[in-house]
Design an enzyme around this catalytic site. Structure first.
Site: not given
Length: 453
Positions: A259, A211
């Site tokens: 986040e 990823k």
């Protein structure tokens, strides 16, 4: 508010390199105080947690020596040196903090000029700090101890208290509407090509890359952008997020990020996995349908699971006993919703907060898997560096090993006449260039709205 150091049973100026004095003031919203502190533009920072119960506003002289290329090692050293040289003038001992941001990739020299002094990281030990704990505000004055007599020290503190009084008595200024003269999505063909190449390499079973998070930029050009106005807009528009501002001469890094990178209490480390996204809808039924679609989408579930697995592996190195992992849920902001879960464990001896920050950054949600290979790929494929975008932004105590850093996303860097916004997306084999372009366009929206409305 008055003070007299002679009433504190001080016989002489303490033998310490720094002195610290604190006192409480009546509550008002911390963002209003930021807006009132415009005289200190270029020296300020702002931080507030998603529940709005904890916040910091710093301004005035930075007591740290100016430097570039900030790293966690530099912070650890600064903290250790400061701790040895601090004297508290009042029994409550409200402590100063270090606040700032680290660059996403300190090795990447392709930074956009708009970042200026912020490009290589910036940390502040503020002369004036307002700490918010729920509905209580405490002012912390910190100074280099060059005072020859108690009278000189007392006069210094009274002058700083006068500045705080004057600031609080001001009204929150009115702000003119933003005038956007030009709006440009930067290097879109380059981004689409990089996505294609990343899909190809992550799909190759012989490749180590699983990823990669790629980012792109949007540039807004206008007249007299106001950091104060943008912050107030973001707070009213973007719930469930950390709100932050970090200023240097001529620039401000500002955002509303959902986040958390890491929170350290006396006993625990806490982090979060946020990855995978879909739009919101003003229609409640459609919004629920979109959320259910995200929870079942194989591409987003796979992307999120990569983050969960990597964070779980990392956190086990820093905790003792069981790692508590929450159920997967939806984190909903005004424009976008994400897959989210939290991870929490008891701190293991021998790992400082800042050392764990160093090892966690960048999280798989902003870098990729494996970490270093993804960082190298990003540096090669993205035409300009990220500056502080995607890097750790937050604070640490100067007297305890506690603090909190978020991930600097849903953010941009602001000058008087230009705003550069960043948005990223996780690329895995199931990605498509068109879908990732639309996802980043969606992620621009919180900051675009904050600048424009």
């Amino acid at each position: 508010m008055t003070t007299n150091l002679f009433n504190l049973n001080l016989q002489e100026v303490p033998e310490a390199d720094y002195v610290c004095y604190s006192f409480k003031i009546p509550y008002e919203p911390l963002a209003n105080l930021f807006a009132k502190a415009s005289d200190f533009k270029g020296t300020r920072f702002f931080w507030q947690t998603p529940d709005k119960n904890v916040g910091f506003l710093g301004f005035g002289r930075n007591l740290l020596k100016k430097r570039g290329n900030w790293s966690t090692e530099d912070l650890i050293n600064a903290k250790q040196e400061f701790f040895k040289k601090l004297s508290f003038l009042v029994p409550e001992k409200e402590t100063p903090i270090l606040f700032g941001g680290l660059p996403f990739d300190a090795e990447n020299k392709k930074q956009a000029p708009i970042w200026g002094e912020l490009a290589e990281g910036c940390f502040i030990l503020p002369e004036l700090l307002i700490k918010q704990n729920h509905q209580q505000l405490t002012v912390v004055i910190t100074a280099r101890n060059h005072f020859k007599t108690l009278k000189k020290l007392d006069e210094f503190i009274k002058e700083k208290m006068r500045l705080i009084n004057e600031m609080k008595e001001r009204c929150v200024p009115d702000f003119s509407p933003s005038q956007i003269l030009k709006e440009t999505e930067v290097a879109v063909p380059h981004f689409l090509k990089a996505v294609e190449e990343t899909i190809e390499v992550t799909a190759n079973k012989k490749s180590a890359l699983k990823k990669v998070v790629l980012a792109r930029q949007m540039q807004l050009v206008g007249k007299e952008f106001s950091v104060e106005k943008i912050l107030l807009h973001l707070i009213s528009q973007q719930p469930n997020t950390y709100h932050f501002v970090l200023e240097a001469k001529g620039q401000a890094f500002i955002g509303a990020t959902p986040e958390r990178l890491l929170q350290a209490t006396d006993t625990h480390f806490l982090t979060a996995s946020i990855a995978g996204s879909i739009a919101r809808s003003s229609n409640e039924r459609e919004d629920v349908t979109l959320g259910e679609k995200l929870l079942k989408d194989s591409k987003n579930i796979g992307e999120h699971q990569l983050v969960v697995e990597r964070l779980t592996e990392q956190m086990h190195s820093f905790i003792k006993g069981k790692l508590t992992v929450s159920e997967k849920s939806l984190l909903k902001n005004r424009d976008i919703q994400h897959l989210c879960l939290t991870l929490k464990g008891n701190r293991q001896d021998g790992f400082s907060f800042l050392e764990v920050i160093r090892q966690l950054h960048p999280s798989p949600a902003l870098g990729g898997v494996p970490k270093q290979a993804a960082i190298d790929w990003i540096a090669e494929k993205e035409p300009i560096g990220r500056g502080l975008y995607g890097g750790p932004i937050g604070w640490c105590s100067l007297t305890e090993d506690v603090g909190e850093f978020a991930v600097g996303i849903r953010s941009g860097v602001v000058s008087d006449t230009e705003v550069q916004l960043y948005a990223g997306c996780g690329i895995v084999p199931d990605s498509t260039p068109e879908a990732e372009y639309l996802e980043t366009a969606l992620k621009f929206q919180p900051m675009i709205r904050g600048v424009k409305e």
